[in-house]
Scaffold this active site. Structure first.
Site, short mmCIF file in Angstrom:
data_model
loop_
_atom_site.label_atom_id
_atom_site.label_comp_id
_atom_site.label_asym_id
_atom_site.label_seq_id
_atom_site.Cartn_x
_atom_site.Cartn_y
_atom_site.Cartn_z
N ASP A 41 12.45 11.11 6.22
CA ASP A 41 11.22 10.35 6.03
C ASP A 41 11.37 9.36 4.88
O ASP A 41 10.87 8.23 4.95
CB ASP A 41 10.05 11.30 5.74
CG ASP A 41 9.61 12.05 6.98
OD1 ASP A 41 10.13 11.77 8.07
OD2 ASP A 41 8.74 12.94 6.85
N SER A 91 -3.17 4.97 11.28
CA SER A 91 -2.24 5.68 10.41
C SER A 91 -2.78 5.61 8.98
O SER A 91 -3.96 5.31 8.78
CB SER A 91 -0.86 5.03 10.53
OG SER A 91 0.10 5.76 9.80
N LYS A 123 -1.63 16.70 2.70
CA LYS A 123 -1.04 15.93 3.80
C LYS A 123 0.00 16.81 4.49
O LYS A 123 1.14 16.92 4.05
CB LYS A 123 -0.40 14.64 3.30
CG LYS A 123 0.10 13.75 4.43
CD LYS A 123 0.67 12.44 3.91
CE LYS A 123 1.11 11.57 5.08
NZ LYS A 123 2.12 12.20 5.93
N GLU A 184 -4.06 17.49 12.66
CA GLU A 184 -2.60 17.57 12.58
C GLU A 184 -2.14 18.89 13.18
O GLU A 184 -2.67 19.96 12.84
CB GLU A 184 -2.16 17.50 11.12
CG GLU A 184 -0.73 17.08 10.91
CD GLU A 184 -0.54 15.57 10.99
OE1 GLU A 184 0.62 15.13 10.93
OE2 GLU A 184 -1.55 14.83 11.13
N LYS A 300 -9.32 10.10 0.04
CA LYS A 300 -10.29 9.36 0.85
C LYS A 300 -11.57 9.12 0.06
O LYS A 300 -12.02 10.01 -0.67
CB LYS A 300 -10.65 10.16 2.12
CG LYS A 300 -9.50 10.45 3.05
CD LYS A 300 -9.96 11.31 4.22
CE LYS A 300 -8.81 11.61 5.18
NZ LYS A 300 -9.25 12.50 6.28
#
Length: 693
Positions: A41, A91, A123, A184, A300
């Site tokens: 990643d 995303s 996450k 998720e 957020k």
């Protein structure tokens, strides 16, 4: 784009952009469609950000089909039916350090005002899924795809235990006519390891990491295969709704939970950036305690009206960002697998790899535990492998990147004889996964490791007796085994090159070693027990034995049943103790140490009150006036038990600076928590008396 705009980009820059865009799209295809990435990643993020920076410098290159303008697997055809999202499934933009986080926060707060409420969410490193419920019944499940159209995986999603077929109604939150929820899908680490083990057993290639396995499992053609794979899901957002208009993201999560949908219990609502940074720091330290992998914290804006004001780009909302931790996984080349013989004779295969940076340090070596583990992971010498390093934990090889094999790889073959002394290897008992060298008395590797172990901080703590010194003393022949350590003289050290100066005199290190050996003769009994290298006997069991018996002779003469009855010992350790003391040369080591003046009994201080008799105390965090060992010994000396974990049976938790998860557990269970002053008072006076009824 006009020809004038196109011509303003130098040809070499355009070629660089085309090559980079093509590379990024190829890796997106492997990640989103094949579920078989060939780079980490972190490496992908670096390529993506390089492309982004190039387009920042030359905006003419930012065309509609650039990878920077598309979401996930946009533009790739698959075998699954298409499913259009009711609302775009975007995303997230990533930030990688505090400066980038502050820059994002400044942009947000310039638009909506200072110190808004933020949500901080873990996450999870999995695969995105969208669920649609009509009148409370699951209608469809779809992958993210390009954000507008994904793949219909409804049948597979229905096999996930966390995905309810029907939502549970509530007076506070009536079930809406329409609910589009995002989440998720992921694996718990234990379930991922079990899946890989079963794949290898069936002769199939294992997955390289939990994220790949979650994506591959969700996209199985046969839902029965998905059902067997123990996928989990956490919800982290909503799309289109009818009959439900939450004012905040936090309220939305409360409703989802009431309806029976899974939400993350670790989500925190905080005010201002400083509190956000505190949560990011906390989970950066504690993420390895979770049962699943995370690669960052999503931040957020909580207020939905403010979210709408901030809006979104073509690929990500402006009101949310993902703070990514330094990668704990990386890819590298497995150059060789070699074995090491430990102090108890255990033969362990180690992976020797091309050094790679992961989790803040350079890694080139990782344990593979035993031959069965090598087979279970499915790795071959020459493979490109995924490795993980979690905090201070020893690096681990996760598995091979099978797509990168070129046919030159070869299987590892466990040796049948000890590489150090040539003795045939065998399990200690039938059914053991580990094999051992039974030549404990004279195998050079075991001798070195045992002498080195004697000096360790958890044993006699002898400064100056490191691995190099242990090797030198054995090589010079001044000691035959660890039993001779306390008989060492200045003449012995002068015969050892490591401790001799060019002038032929004893070095300063040699003088210090002799002094430290004298000091080590007076340590606590539990340290002597650990130093003897008795299998399974670590500091916890050794302390329990020393507290119960007080001297080594009593331990040696105790029956196996009596030893097993000691709390913290049990039958396995008791059997190992009994077996160890029946061996002649083991008892000879004890006799040599005793003859050299090593103390074999604890001197109980009658002036120390037994204030903690029968109490269990746990220490977490750093105390100013006590080391961790000092605190434990203070508890034991007063008749208490120094436990390593918090349970309902814990009487007190002592919390110093930077306490860990034990503090949280104590709060959850209602266990009394003391600061350092309270701990000192408890040691001196014991618990407060309970008033009589």
């Amino acid at each position: 784009m006009s020809s004038a705009e196109a011509d303003s980009v130098p040809p070499e820059v355009r070629r660089q952009w085309q090559e980079l865009a093509e590379t990024v799209r190829e890796h997106q295809f492997r990640y989103y469609i094949k579920d078989a990435p060939i780079i980490s990643d972190a490496e992908f993020d670096a390529l993506f950000n390089e492309l982004l920076a190039l387009e920042e410098r030359h905006p003419e290159l930012r065309v509609a089909d650039s990878p920077t303008q598309l979401v996930g697997g946009a533009g790739f055809a698959t075998d699954f039916a298409e499913a259009a999202h009711l609302e775009r499934m975007l995303s997230l933009d990533d930030v990688f350090d505090t400066d980038e986080l502050i820059a994002w926060s400044n942009r947000v707060e310039n638009e909506i005002g200072k110190d808004p409420h933020y949500l901080c969410e873990l996450k999870i490193d999995g695969v995105a899924l969208s669920l649609v419920y009509r009148d409370g019944r699951l209608e469809r499940a779809a992958t993210r795809g390009d954000g507008r159209v994904g793949e219909d995986v409804t049948l597979n999603a229905r096999t996930i235990d966390d995905v309810p077929e029907r939502l549970s109604p509530s007076d506070d939150f009536p079930v809406p006519a329409l609910l589009e929820v995002r989440g998720e899908v992921f694996f718990l680490l234990a379930d991922f390891e079990a899946l890989n083990a079963s794949l290898v057993e069936d002769g199939k290639a294992p997955f390289a990491n939990p994220r790949n396995s979650a994506a591959g499992s969700l996209r199985q053609k046969n839902p029965a295969v998905t059902a067997r794979r123990k996928l989990r899901m956490i919800c982290h957002g909503i799309g289109r709704t009818e009959g439900f208009s939450p004012k905040t993201q936090h309220e939305a999560y409360t409703a989802l939970s009431v309806w029976g949908l899974p939400v993350a219990e670790q989500t925190a609502r905080v005010r201002g950036l400083a509190a956000v940074q505190e949560r990011i720091g906390y989970w950066g330290e504690h993420r390895y305690e979770l049962q699943h992998e995370i690669d960052g914290v999503v931040v957020k804006v909580d207020d939905v009206a403010l979210q709408r004001r901030l809006g979104a780009t073509s690929r990500a909302p402006r009101w949310a960002v993902a703070y990514k931790y330094p990668p704990q996984e990386a890819q590298t080349k497995l150059l060789d697998i070699r074995v090491n013989v430990g102090r108890t004779g255990r033969v362990t295969p180690f992976a020797f790899m091309t050094p790679v940076k992961v989790a803040g340090s350079t890694v080139g070596l990782a344990t593979l535990h035993n031959a069965a583990e090598v087979k279970r992971k499915g790795v071959l010498i020459g493979d490109t492998v995924m490795i993980r390093k979690a905090g201070d934990v020893i690096p681990e090889v996760l598995g091979p990147v099978v797509d990168l094999r070129d046919g030159t790889e070869r299987e590892f073959v466990m040796p049948t004889t000890c590489p150090e002394c040539g003795t045939p290897l065998a399990p200690a008992k039938e059914g053991d996964a580990d094999i051992r060298c039974p030549n404990a008395r004279s195998c050079p590797a075991q001798l070195r490791e045992r002498v080195f172990h004697v000096a360790g901080r958890g044993a006699l703590d002898i400064e100056g007796l490191g691995y190099e010194a242990a090797t030198a003393l054995l090589k010079a022949g001044v000691i035959a085994d660890e039993g001779d350590l306390f008989a060492l003289t200045e003449d012995d050290l002068l015969r050892t090159e490591l401790f001799r100066t060019k002038a032929g005199t004893l070095s300063a290190n040699g003088t210090r070693l002799l002094q430290n050996l004298q000091k080590a003769k007076k340590v606590a009994l539990w340290r002597v027990l650990v130093a003897l290298s008795i299998r399974h006997v670590g500091p916890t069991a050794a302390r329990a034995l020393a507290t119960e018996f007080g001297d080594l002779d009593s331990i040696m003469s105790a029956s196996t049943e009596r030893l097993a009855a000691v709390e913290g010992v049990g039958p396995t350790i008791a059997a190992a103790l009994t077996e160890w003391f029946t061996v002649d040369w083991h008892r000879a080591i004890v006799d040599k140490w005793r003859g050299a003046g090593v103390r074999m009994a604890d001197e109980r201080d009658a002036s120390v009150p037994r204030t903690l008799e029968g109490l269990t105390v746990v220490v977490t965090g750093s105390l100013a006036g006590f080391s961790r060992d000092d605190a434990k010994e203070a508890i034991l000396a007063r008749g208490g038990k120094a436990a390593g974990s918090v349970s309902k049976k814990t009487d007190y938790v002592v919390a110093g600076d930077s306490p860990g998860s034990k503090y949280d557990k104590a709060v959850e269970l209602g266990v009394p928590i003391l600061d350092e002053d309270g701990f000192r008072k408890l040691l001196a006076e014991g618990p407060p008396e309970t008033p009589a009824d």
